[in-house]
Design a protein around this motif. Structure first.
Motif, short mmCIF file in Angstrom:
data_model
loop_
_atom_site.label_atom_id
_atom_site.label_comp_id
_atom_site.label_asym_id
_atom_site.label_seq_id
_atom_site.Cartn_x
_atom_site.Cartn_y
_atom_site.Cartn_z
N GLY A 179 4.36 11.62 -0.22
CA GLY A 179 4.48 12.40 1.00
C GLY A 179 5.92 12.65 1.34
O GLY A 179 6.83 12.47 0.53
N PHE A 180 6.14 13.10 2.56
CA PHE A 180 7.49 13.39 3.05
C PHE A 180 8.40 12.18 2.88
O PHE A 180 9.52 12.27 2.41
CB PHE A 180 7.39 13.79 4.52
N LEU A 181 7.90 11.02 3.29
CA LEU A 181 8.54 9.75 2.99
C LEU A 181 7.63 8.99 2.03
O LEU A 181 6.41 9.08 2.13
CB LEU A 181 8.74 8.93 4.27
N ASN A 182 8.23 8.22 1.14
CA ASN A 182 7.42 7.53 0.14
C ASN A 182 6.86 6.23 0.73
O ASN A 182 7.06 5.15 0.18
CB ASN A 182 8.29 7.24 -1.09
N ASP A 183 6.17 6.39 1.84
CA ASP A 183 5.54 5.26 2.53
C ASP A 183 4.03 5.44 2.42
O ASP A 183 3.50 6.51 2.72
CB ASP A 183 5.94 5.23 4.01
N PHE A 184 3.34 4.38 2.04
CA PHE A 184 1.90 4.49 1.84
C PHE A 184 1.27 3.10 1.87
O PHE A 184 1.97 2.08 2.01
CB PHE A 184 1.57 5.20 0.52
N ALA A 185 -0.04 3.04 1.75
CA ALA A 185 -0.78 1.78 1.72
C ALA A 185 -1.69 1.79 0.51
O ALA A 185 -2.45 2.74 0.31
CB ALA A 185 -1.59 1.60 3.00
N LEU A 186 -1.60 0.74 -0.31
CA LEU A 186 -2.47 0.61 -1.48
C LEU A 186 -3.53 -0.44 -1.21
O LEU A 186 -3.28 -1.46 -0.55
CB LEU A 186 -1.66 0.18 -2.71
N ASN A 187 -4.72 -0.19 -1.75
CA ASN A 187 -5.78 -1.18 -1.64
C ASN A 187 -5.32 -2.50 -2.28
O ASN A 187 -4.68 -2.50 -3.32
CB ASN A 187 -7.04 -0.68 -2.32
N ARG A 188 -5.66 -3.58 -1.61
CA ARG A 188 -5.20 -4.92 -2.04
C ARG A 188 -6.40 -5.78 -2.40
O ARG A 188 -7.39 -5.85 -1.67
CB ARG A 188 -4.40 -5.56 -0.91
#
Length: 366
Positions: A179-188
């Motif tokens: 995205g615009f910033l490389n911030d995200f959430a991955l399944n854990r």
């Protein structure tokens, strides 16, 4: 004429046998695990290969084969496995990439980009974090009478269908970032009893794992705040010390970016939820309109602090999972002072969720 037909049939049969022989040499990698080898920066790449034991025309017994190698890149490690293990590894059908927490903290997407070098790119496999001993997990043959690969992929597939977790296909991350910033959430995933279980999501900032996680309930709320429709997501909580359960029928999220004296002042996030009430801990199943109106207020009062806590966690880790920076830059460019400015502003910027609940239908209404 008969001799010609017979010769043609023999050629077709020979060709089929040759193709079948080549097919048997292919090793279909179902799961790829990536970690560091000891204390070094060399990658340790584990492959779980799906195969059939006692294969016959009617099928066979599904089985997993585990192989592991090291290399400077994923491509390098897999190339070494091809030299050390009989058969030809193919990753076209790879369904899951699991990365360790140590590897996740060190720009994992830079390494995962090498997947594009494979002739057959496994772009639609899931990407997830495993918070445990990755090699120990992938060496397992079975969990709960399922092959390891079927169990792991099944966990993600089932919860994805229920809308409880992010999609997290690897194509999202190796083609142009997240995205615009490389911030995200991955399944854990984490160890659980003799197997493994889903345990919310791992938060990433600038492509690196922050070490901070959202649990299952907070992950669901984060997804709703991120704009998912939320269809049939299950929401549970307490009102007056009694449990309630509701299914999301629809969710609508909107951002309200407010300025003061020509500067960004605050952001309000409105979240409207249409719910189907399953149970509310009431003695009677007959709900009057006044009772439902009161329940709407109580459920709103229960969800609002939870949503506020999700926002606080994201801000504390400086993880702009909701891509609010993109919203400000796209729709209020005069207020946006650049990415570095946003990184400084985001953790302390007043961001207030506003939750509104409407119960559409439930049991018997008087």
């Amino acid at each position: 004429m008969k001799k010609s037909v017979a010769a043609l049939l023999i050629c077709l049969l020979l060709t089929g046998c040759w193709d079948q022989s080549q097919l048997k040499k292919l090793l279909f990698v179902d799961v790829i695990g990536v970690d560091y080898s000891g204390d070094s920066k060399e990658l340790q790449v584990s492959c779980v290969i799906s195969s059939l034991q006692n294969a016959n025309l009617g099928g066979g017994n599904p089985n997993n084969v585990f192989v592991e190698s090291t290399g400077d890149t994923i491509y390098d490690a897999v190339s070494k496995t091809n030299k050390e293990f009989p058969g030809i590894l193919t990753v076209l059908e790879t369904r899951l990439f699991l990365i360790s927490t140590a590897f996740a903290k060190d720009q994992p997407l830079n390494y995962l980009n090498s997947i594009s070098q494979f002739i057959a790119n496994p772009l639609y496999g899931y990407l997830a974090v495993y918070d445990g001993d990755l090699t120990k997990l992938l060496r397992k043959k079975k969990i709960n009478d399922q092959t390891l690969s079927e169990f792991l992929v099944g966990l993600l597939e089932d919860d994805k269908k229920r809308g409880k977790i992010p999609l997290n296909k690897i194509v999202q991350y190796i083609l142009g970032g997240a995205g615009f910033l490389n911030d995200f959430a991955l399944n854990r995933l984490e160890p659980f009893e003799n197997g493994v279980r889903l345990a919310g999501t791992a938060l990433f900032r600038d492509g690196r794992y922050t070490g901070v996680n959202l649990d299952d309930d907070n992950t669901l709320l984060a997804m709703l705040l991120d704009g998912t429709s939320g269809k049939n997501q299950l929401i549970t909580g307490k009102v007056n010390d009694k449990h309630y359960t509701a299914l999301v029928q629809n969710a609508h999220r909107d951002f309200h970016i407010n300025a003061k004296d020509g500067r960004l002042h605050d952001i309000a996030i409105s979240l409207d939820l249409d719910l189907k009430l399953i149970e509310a801990g009431l003695e009677s199943k007959r709900h009057t309109k006044d009772m439902l109106a009161e329940l709407e207020k109580q459920i709103t009062a229960d969800l609002l602090p939870k949503a506020t806590n999700v926002i606080a966690t994201l801000q504390k880790t400086n993880c702009d999972y909701l891509q609010l920076g993109h919203e400000v830059s796209a729709y209020h460019p005069k207020l946006f002072g650049g990415i570095h400015w946003w990184r400084e502003q985001y953790p302390t910027l007043p961001i207030q969720p506003q939750v509104k609940v409407k119960i559409l239908n439930t049991g018997i209404l008087e």
